[in-house]
Scaffold this motif. Structure first.
Motif, PDB file in Angstrom:
ATOM      1  N   GLN A 683       4.168   3.610   4.447  1.00 35.40           N
ATOM      2  CA  GLN A 683       3.582   4.789   3.804  1.00 35.40           C
ATOM      3  C   GLN A 683       4.565   5.428   2.824  1.00 35.40           C
ATOM      4  OE1 GLN A 683       2.386   6.894   7.403  1.00 35.40           O
ATOM      5  NE2 GLN A 683       0.234   6.485   6.950  1.00 35.40           N
ATOM      6  N   GLU A 684       5.852   5.412   3.152  1.00 35.02           N
ATOM      7  CA  GLU A 684       6.859   5.946   2.223  1.00 35.02           C
ATOM      8  C   GLU A 684       6.868   5.151   0.923  1.00 35.02           C
ATOM      9  OE1 GLU A 684      10.769   6.765   3.653  1.00 35.02           O
ATOM     10  OE2 GLU A 684      10.073   7.431   5.608  1.00 35.02           O
ATOM     11  N   ALA A 685       6.702   3.841   1.007  1.00 38.39           N
ATOM     12  CA  ALA A 685       6.648   3.016  -0.204  1.00 38.39           C
ATOM     13  C   ALA A 685       5.468   3.440  -1.077  1.00 38.39           C
ATOM     14  CB  ALA A 685       6.542   1.539   0.173  1.00 38.39           C
ATOM     15  N   LEU A 686       4.326   3.676  -0.464  1.00 35.96           N
ATOM     16  CA  LEU A 686       3.147   4.106  -1.221  1.00 35.96           C
ATOM     17  C   LEU A 686       3.389   5.457  -1.883  1.00 35.96           C
ATOM     18  CD1 LEU A 686       0.353   3.107   1.330  1.00 35.96           C
ATOM     19  CD2 LEU A 686       0.811   2.017  -0.875  1.00 35.96           C
ATOM     20  N   ILE A 687       4.040   6.383  -1.164  1.00 37.04           N
ATOM     21  CA  ILE A 687       4.315   7.710  -1.731  1.00 37.04           C
ATOM     22  C   ILE A 687       5.234   7.592  -2.946  1.00 37.04           C
ATOM     23  CG2 ILE A 687       5.366   9.965  -1.283  1.00 37.04           C
ATOM     24  CD1 ILE A 687       4.514   9.585   1.679  1.00 37.04           C
ATOM     25  N   LEU A 688       6.244   6.717  -2.845  1.00 34.58           N
ATOM     26  CA  LEU A 688       7.166   6.533  -3.984  1.00 34.58           C
ATOM     27  C   LEU A 688       6.433   6.044  -5.229  1.00 34.58           C
ATOM     28  CD1 LEU A 688      10.224   4.928  -2.147  1.00 34.58           C
ATOM     29  CD2 LEU A 688      10.233   7.090  -3.401  1.00 34.58           C
TER      30      LEU A 688
END
Length: 1256
Positions: A683-688
């Motif tokens: 999910q952090e990758a998607l937010i970035l």
């Protein structure tokens, strides 16, 4: 009368030789008793005390000493003690004894010098020889050159007696130069200057003498060796060794003209001796002192003579002399020589890069290739230490632009990288049962020779590997196509081998997941090199072909494997090669097939990553394979974050596909075996990537989608967060530890809580607005402007995160309340001690270096116990909360600080029950949460948020730190903290208290004067949701760091910030802040004191200017400085700041508070006249600005001299007094062509020819 009686007693004693002899016999018996191994401890102590009493009290000390030292019946220990008695007399009684006694001691010492202690070749006599030389040197320090005009003739006479006497004379020169120039241990600065000048004035003759001795005794050594007269040869060898040792003491500091005299004869001799096994170690040491000289360019240029063909050939030949492999001792000696030779080569390289290209006169050495060939062969040496030393020199040369672009260097780069690459492959520490013999020349044998443990070797190899990889990075900047071509060939060969290996694994079903497997070790080295090379590709103009890079990437994608370890390595290769996709994307046009092929590869890369997330090993029941699969999934998730961080614009067009994949994985995490950590990371990758939507509405909808499930979870946690007992029941702390089965309520609760916390943390940490103001404006992120006209941006996550903060704060309150007595009593017996520090936290606090480990190693951690699992859970929840709130300030900005009741919420939750929270839990509250929170607060919210927070925190911290420092002081006084213990709870508490104090002072600095926050909390936050969270990563020294020029400048020029002004004008906060700073000045930690001094100076200037000082505060402040001088004054770095602060305080406060002069009068043994003088100086108008007059500082330093403590090593020293002699004659030239006037009279000059003339 007492002195006259003492002289009469001494005269009688000298007349009665029998009395001296009897005393000597008693002392000899005592010395024998002390040295005998079978003596009882009590008897040894009594004998020792008797000797010490005689030494300190007897007027016959020198006479008995001479008798013992010169008596043929005395053994070596007794003779040595006799010489110590003489030295004691000279050092501590020289100014008291008569001229006749001095002459008597001097004549007898010179007589012993002429007789000699024993043969030069007898090394067992070295302590005695050294003791005799020190007697001569101690007399020289007190009498030469002014009052010992015949010193040099006497030394000259001794030199004519033979090798034994020459050795002693050389020892005298060595000890003298150590005291005068190298160590500068002479108590009288004037006497040191006298002797320094005398040595310099005679340096030409001294160097001629040394060179003549080298030439004469090397020749004699070779001749006597040829005649098989080995005893005589050893004597000559010892003289040569002593000359080289003595020269090493001179060449570091004398003028270069002496070293280069006779056309560089000294360096020529040394280069020749490098090839003589008898002298090569000493020659290398001496030459290293020369090549590593510092100074101005004109002093260093002559050293480039070493780059002439002949010296380089000698050095090259010396580096290639094979060791005598029949002897382990010979191998070790040769290895030591090579290490010293590397120091020579390193010094040469330093001189070359410092001078080459600086002016037209200093150009490329003609024979540079000889040096490069020598360094290349040394990199190939089986010893890692030697290869690493040579690699560091290559680094120097490759970092120097003219040298790195030289044709010779360019030609050597292919050879160099072919040599370095195999050395990057990790080496295991050889087993003790290794078949390598002691005299083996293998790498394993050298590892065993140098490293006593696996841990020691692992740390060193990690450093070696880092420097070897740096060679590849530097070489890429010079010849990118060569380094990339090497990587390309290596990777292609490995991929071909991997295809065959994968087939074998599929057929046999037997896969190796060991990080010690040779195949894996080669993969690991290859990935490290590939990453190092490709990380520099965008920095060079001559880049590898993009199609070739894409083909290599495609080959990696084609390789299919069921081995999680190999798959993980493939992901690392893909990560490194991803740069080619970025390069191809920059060239996208309708007709550019290269760019289009890059676009077509991107989905395949993502597919490879997502397949790794669901890969199941052939045998899931096999623990190693299962752990490797878990490591692979974590690697894949982390790789996606890395790509999203580095190449977000490349991934933006395929965001929906990535999101779709992630959604599928998150819907059925159990089926795909994804753990909480991997889900959050994805999910952090998607937010970035979503940060580059540049569309506020779209981004906020996406964040809402991520957070919405967790909103319900947080609401469900409400009952568990009401009290510590409810929370303990919720997570299972009130139940006995057990291996929880799947579906266990407490296990599920813990997992849900961590998941909810880390999703919110990921959103707060990763979600942000566009950096570009125009894009932010167009995307709807800007909602206004500051008073200065800067845009105010809103975070898309704000409206989704802010409603959850009340739950997070409740969790933080409960975590603090867990330390309350009633909560600790409610812990089940199996969880007693669950809140203690983890082992890795203790090691980080104590500065114990963690061993470098491979993250893919499945053997690093054993299966955790239920207790350890609970401890890890508590640590992750605690740190997650602090990181979330610490990141909220910088991330959410005004939207956070404008929340109604924020200050009260923080006080009642984050700062709740501070009375029971231990120091190790208070540290992250201060450093990880409060520091960035204070730093990020907009000025318009100082009054509503920060002032109330400091009003609550400042009194608490002042009282707490004061109490803790009193406790630590009591531990020191009771002896529970001393240098012999380093692993007790008390030592840990001491270090914890120091660190907490420093970190709170950092917060005060940011609040009062501003400053940079640094990247420490960011770096810690980046790992907040990993299993190996490291909240700290800095070394804490118990000693003070040097007071830099910048910190001194800050001490004088820092001004109080707007926030600082608000805090200090608030009487409640200001008093506690001032009290903390003043107390910290005298707390027993040099670093704390220095930090406090640098903050206290601008604080005091502000308070004085604002008329906020009263008499009580003034006295307290000035007294604190004096107490600081008492505790830290012996350390130069601390003293400098304290003296400046003391003078500033006095200048500011004395005109308004005359009582300060009375404070000075309480200093022990202070001179009232000096105080009066200081007051008069202060009354004069102060220097412009905040500068402090040097004269005022000198007086203040004199006033406080009695207060300054002494270092432990100085406490029980006898004071050595050396009286100054009459001034020396000036050394002026008689005429343009005339001879120069010497510092010594004509008699002394006449002796020079005899001292340095040819030996008889």
């Amino acid at each position: 009368m007492e002195t006259t009686g003492r002289r009469q007693q001494l005269a009688m004693a000298m007349a009665q030789h029998g009395g001296t002899e009897a005393l000597a016999a008693e002392l000899a018996t005592a010395v024998d008793l002390i040295m005998h191994p079978m003596t009882q401890p009590q008897a040894r102590l009594e004998a020792y005390m008797a000797c010490e009493r005689f030494k300190e009290e007897s007027p016959l000390c020198a006479q008995v000493g001479l008798f013992l030292a010169s008596s043929p019946q005395s053994n070596q220990q007794v003779r040595h003690f006799g010489l110590q008695l003489i030295e004691y007399t000279i050092k501590f009684r020289w100014n008291c004894i008569t001229h006749e006694e001095k002459v008597y001691i001097k004549d007898n010492a010179i007589k012993m010098l002429n007789v000699g202690v024993g043969p030069a070749e007898d090394r067992t006599l070295l302590p005695t020889k050294d003791a005799l030389s020190r007697i001569i040197v101690e007399m020289i320090k007190r009498e030469w050159p002014q009052q010992w005009s015949d010193l040099l003739p006497e030394l000259s006479q001794a030199c004519t007696k033979g090798e034994a006497q020459t050795e002693l004379v050389l020892l005298v020169f060595l000890r003298l130069v150590e005291d005068v120039a190298l160590l500068q241990t002479i108590e009288s600065n004037q006497r040191r200057k006298d002797m320094y000048q005398a040595l310099n004035n005679n340096m030409n003759d001294i160097f001629e003498f040394f060179l003549r001795l080298v030439e004469q005794h090397v020749t004699a050594f070779r001749e006597t060796t040829r005649q098989c007269n080995f005893t005589k040869a050893n004597a000559h060898s010892r003289v040569v060794e002593m000359v080289l040792l003595t020269l090493s003491g001179f060449v570091e500091w004398v003028s270069i003209q002496h070293i280069m005299s006779s056309n560089g004869k000294l360096m020529h001799f040394l280069c020749i001796l490098l090839n003589d096994k008898a002298f090569q170690c000493n020659a290398a040491e001496c030459l290293a002192q020369i090549t590593n000289r510092k100074g101005q360019a004109k002093e260093r240029k002559p050293l480039l003579q070493l780059f002439n063909e002949e010296p380089l050939r000698y050095i090259y030949q010396a580096s290639q002399i094979p060791p005598d492999s029949s002897s382990a001792l010979a191998i070790e000696q040769h290895h030591n020589f090579l290490k010293k030779l590397l120091q020579v080569l390193n010094g040469m390289a330093q001189q070359l890069v410092a001078l080459w290209g600086k002016d037209d006169a200093t150009q490329r050495p003609v024979h540079l290739e000889v040096l490069l060939e020598c360094l290349l062969l040394l990199v190939q040496h089986p010893s890692l230490t030697v290869a690493h030393g040579a690699a560091l020199i290559w680094q120097l040369l490759l970092k120097h632009e003219p040298c790195s672009k030289d044709f010779a260097t360019v030609n050597y780069i292919p050879k160099l990288i072919h040599t370095i690459a195999p050395r990057i492959v990790k080496l295991p520490y050889p087993a003790s049962t290794s078949t390598s013999s002691p005299a083996s020349l293998s790498t394993e044998a050298y590892i065993r020779l140098e490293y006593d443990s696996e841990e020691e070797f692992a740390l060193y190899f990690f450093r070696c590997r880092t420097d070897f990889l740096e060679i590849f990075r530097l070489a890429t900047l010079v010849q990118p196509l060569v380094t990339y071509g090497y990587c390309e060939q290596w990777l292609q060969q490995r991929l071909r081998n991997a295809v065959a290996e994968a087939d074998v694994e599929v057929k046999s079903g037997n896969i190796s997941c060991s990080v010690l497997d040779p195949v894996y070790l080669e993969w690991d080295a290859l990935v490290s090199v590939l990453d190092g090379v490709l990380s520099r590709i965008l920095l060079v103009a001559e880049r590898p072909s993009v199609p070739a890079g894409l083909r290599l990437l495609e080959e990696c994608l084609k390789l299919e494997t069921i081995n999680p370890l190999t798959y993980s390595i493939l992901l690392s290769c893909i990560s490194a090669l991803f740069v080619f996709l970025s390069m191809s994307a920059c060239q996208i046009t309708a007709t550019n097939c290269v760019a289009m092929s890059g676009v077509s590869l991107l989905p395949r890369v993502l597919d490879k990553i997502f397949r790794a997330l669901v890969l199941k090993p052939p045998n899931e029941l096999e623990k190693v394979q299962a752990k490797s699969a878990v490591n692979l999934r974590r690697h894949a998730a982390s790789l996606l974050v890395k790509l999203a961080h580095k190449y977000p614009l490349l991934l933006l067009p395929v965001f929906e596909q990535i999101n779709g994949h992630v959604e599928l994985l998150l819907k059925e995490p159990g089926q795909h075996q994804l753990c909480r950590l991997e889900r959050t990371t994805l999910q952090e990758a998607l937010i970035l990537i979503s940060n580059h939507f540049c569309d506020f509405e779209r981004q906020t909808l996406f964040i809402e989608h991520i957070v919405q499930d967790k909103r319900t979870e947080w609401l469900a946690f409400g009952d568990a967060l009401k009290s510590p007992l409810d929370f303990m029941s919720f997570v299972g702390l009130d139940k006995p530890p057990s291996y929880a089965v799947e579906g266990s309520p407490t296990l599920q609760n813990r997992s849900r809580l961590l998941d909810a916390l880390h999703v919110v943390l990921g959103v707060v940490k990763r979600c942000t607005w566009p950096d570009d103001p125009d894009r932010a404006q167009r995307g709807g992120f800007v909602i206004g402007c500051t008073e200065l006209g800067n845009p105010i941006c809103r975070n898309p996550a704000t409206k989704h995160v802010v409603p959850l903060l009340s739950h997070v704060l409740s969790l933080m309150r409960v975590l603090n309340e867990l330390f309350a007595p009633e909560a600790l009593l409610a812990l089940s017996d199996g969880y007693r001690g669950i809140h203690g520090m983890l082992e890795h936290e203790k090691k980080q606090l104590m500065g114990i270096c963690a061993l470098p480990t491979d993250p893919l190693d499945t053997t690093i951690r054993s299966e955790p116990t239920p207790f350890e699992k609970m401890q890890t859970f508590m640590m992750m929840v605690t740190e997650g909360c602090y990181h979330l709130m610490g990141s909220a300030g910088p991330s959410l900005g005004r939207d956070l600080y404008q929340l109604l009741g924020l200050a009260d919420a923080i006080v009642t939750n984050v700062f709740s029950r501070m009375d029971v929270v231990p120091d190790y839990r208070l540290r992250p509250i201060i450093r990880v949460f409060f520091k960035p929170f204070v730093y990020s607060c907009p000025p318009s919210f100082y009054d509503s948020v920060l002032v109330p927070l400091f009003a609550h925190l400042a009194p608490l911290m002042c009282e707490r730190l004061t109490r803790r420092w009193l406790y630590i002081a009591s531990l020191y006084e009771s002896g529970q903290l001393n240098g012999e213990v380093n692993d007790t709870q008390e030592v840990l508490e001491d270090q914890l208290n120091r660190t907490l104090t420093r970190e709170y002072l950092d917060v005060l600095k940011i609040a009062l004067v501003g400053g940079q926050i640094g990247a420490d909390h960011v770096a810690a936050g980046a790992n907040a949701n990993s299993n190996s969270v490291a909240m700290e990563n800095e070394e804490h020294s118990m000693d003070s760091a040097p007071q830099s020029r910048a910190s001194q400048s800050a001490l004088l020029s820092d001004i109080i910030s707007d926030l600082g002004g608000k805090l200090l004008r608030n009487g409640h906060i200001g008093n506690y802040v001032l009290m903390t700073l003043l107390k910290a000045i005298a707390w027993n930690d040099g670093m704390c004191s220095m930090k406090a001094v640098n903050i206290a100076a601008p604080v005091m200037r502000f308070l004085a200017a604002e008329k906020l000082m009263d008499e009580n505060k003034a006295v307290t402040a000035f007294t604190a400085v004096l107490q600081g001088m008492q505790v830290h004054g012996q350390h130069e770095a601390n003293q400098s700041g304290l003296v400046t602060l003391g003078v500033q305080f006095y200048e500011l406060l004395r005109p308004h508070f005359p009582i300060l002069s009375e404070v000075l009068q309480h200093i022990p043994s202070v001179n009232a006249a000096d105080i009066q003088k200081f007051d008069e100086k202060i009354a004069v108008a102060p220097v412009k600005g905040n500068k402090v007059d040097r004269a005022k500082k000198d007086i203040f330093k004199k006033l406080t001299a009695q207060l300054v403590g002494r270092s432990v090593n100085q406490l029980f020293r006898h004071e050595v007094q050396i009286a100054n002699l009459p001034p020396m004659q000036s050394h002026k030239a008689k005429g343009a062509m005339g001879t120069t006037a010497d510092i010594m009279d004509s008699n002394q000059n006449a002796s020079l020819a005899r001292l340095f003339g040819p030996e008889k």
